[in-house]
Each structure stands twice: as structure tokens, then as C-alpha cells.
Design a protein around this motif. Sequence first.
Motif, PDB file in Angstrom:
ATOM      1  N   ASN A 113      -1.708   6.276   4.257  1.00 44.83           N
ATOM      2  CA  ASN A 113      -1.163   6.973   3.090  1.00 44.83           C
ATOM      3  C   ASN A 113      -1.739   6.441   1.781  1.00 44.83           C
ATOM      4  OD1 ASN A 113       0.441   8.529   4.776  1.00 44.83           O
ATOM      5  ND2 ASN A 113       2.179   7.130   4.623  1.00 44.83           N
ATOM      6  N   GLY A 114      -2.276   5.227   1.814  1.00 46.05           N
ATOM      7  CA  GLY A 114      -2.908   4.656   0.625  1.00 46.05           C
ATOM      8  C   GLY A 114      -1.951   4.245  -0.473  1.00 46.05           C
ATOM      9  N   ASN A 115      -0.669   4.143  -0.148  1.00 47.43           N
ATOM     10  CA  ASN A 115       0.315   3.746  -1.145  1.00 47.43           C
ATOM     11  C   ASN A 115       0.417   2.218  -1.172  1.00 47.43           C
ATOM     12  OD1 ASN A 115       2.855   2.947  -2.314  1.00 47.43           O
ATOM     13  ND2 ASN A 115       3.504   5.075  -2.196  1.00 47.43           N
ATOM     14  N   PHE A 116      -0.092   1.611  -2.230  1.00 50.06           N
ATOM     15  CA  PHE A 116      -0.152   0.159  -2.309  1.00 50.06           C
ATOM     16  C   PHE A 116       1.229  -0.488  -2.217  1.00 50.06           C
ATOM     17  CE2 PHE A 116      -4.532  -0.886  -4.285  1.00 50.06           C
ATOM     18  CZ  PHE A 116      -5.132  -0.041  -3.394  1.00 50.06           C
ATOM     19  N   LYS A 117       2.232   0.142  -2.801  1.00 49.28           N
ATOM     20  CA  LYS A 117       3.588  -0.412  -2.753  1.00 49.28           C
ATOM     21  C   LYS A 117       4.088  -0.445  -1.313  1.00 49.28           C
ATOM     22  CE  LYS A 117       7.602  -1.856  -4.149  1.00 49.28           C
ATOM     23  NZ  LYS A 117       7.815  -3.258  -3.821  1.00 49.28           N
ATOM     24  N   ASP A 118       3.850   0.615  -0.549  1.00 50.09           N
ATOM     25  CA  ASP A 118       4.256   0.639   0.858  1.00 50.09           C
ATOM     26  C   ASP A 118       3.485  -0.394   1.677  1.00 50.09           C
ATOM     27  OD1 ASP A 118       6.068   2.663   0.375  1.00 50.09           O
ATOM     28  OD2 ASP A 118       4.775   4.256   1.140  1.00 50.09           O
ATOM     29  N   ILE A 119       2.191  -0.508   1.416  1.00 45.11           N
ATOM     30  CA  ILE A 119       1.381  -1.507   2.133  1.00 45.11           C
ATOM     31  C   ILE A 119       1.908  -2.903   1.805  1.00 45.11           C
ATOM     32  CG2 ILE A 119      -0.919  -2.476   2.501  1.00 45.11           C
ATOM     33  CD1 ILE A 119      -2.038   0.285   1.514  1.00 45.11           C
ATOM     34  N   GLU A 120       2.151  -3.135   0.536  1.00 42.95           N
ATOM     35  CA  GLU A 120       2.678  -4.430   0.097  1.00 42.95           C
ATOM     36  C   GLU A 120       4.003  -4.745   0.797  1.00 42.95           C
ATOM     37  OE1 GLU A 120       4.822  -6.333  -3.820  1.00 42.95           O
ATOM     38  OE2 GLU A 120       3.537  -4.599  -4.123  1.00 42.95           O
ATOM     39  N   ASP A 121       4.890  -3.757   0.884  1.00 49.60           N
ATOM     40  CA  ASP A 121       6.181  -3.959   1.552  1.00 49.60           C
ATOM     41  C   ASP A 121       5.996  -4.338   3.020  1.00 49.60           C
ATOM     42  OD1 ASP A 121       7.517  -3.348  -0.801  1.00 49.60           O
ATOM     43  OD2 ASP A 121       8.024  -1.295  -0.192  1.00 49.60           O
TER      44      ASP A 121
END
Length: 107
Positions: free
Chosen positions: A44-52
Motif C-alpha cells: 500500500n506504500g503507506n509509511f505510517k502503516d509500515i512504521e506501525d
Amino acid sequence: MEKPNLEYINQLARGEEDVKNTLIAVVKEEFPIDLENYFKSLENGNFKDIEDQVHRIKHKFSILGLEISYNKAVDFELSLREGELNKVQKDDFETTLKSITKFLKTI
């Protein structure tokens, strides 16, 4: 490269097999879900989700005695928070994920 181990889990369990087995069961149950969520977040490329997801998974590194990998995961998490997907950090993180996946099949 450091290898996953049960030393920390053994310390937490203090010789109590039930506690040890419960901790192992939790890791074995949660890790595949965390892994799947991490790769979905990457897609998905969502940095916040990856970070989580990195934040959640890094604690498994600690539980499995991977102190160096834990510290690298902290750096990876901080890079993601700053909006950067560092390839070297990502590759290191994913190498550790593979190592844990193999290890969990043996316990």
C-alpha cells in the motif's frame, strides 16, 4: 548474523514450562499475522502503516534475543516516521523476518 533464541523467554518464564510455552505460543500465533500485515503495508506504500507494523514486529525481535536486529528495527522505524523507506534498513529487517520464520518452525 545473530540468531533467534529462547534465552529471554526462558528468563521471563523462570523455569515455569507453562509460562514458557504460553510465550512461545503467543509469538508463533502473532508473528505470521504481523508478517502478513507488514507486507500488505509495503504494498500500500503507506509509511505510517509500515512504521506501525515495524514497531509491532520489533518487539518480537527483542523477545527472541535479537538485540542488534531490534536496534536496527528502531532505526528503520524512525526512517519511516521521517518519510524515508531506506532500502538497506528494509533489507536487514526482512532478513531478520526470514530468520525468525525459519526459527519458529523449529520450536
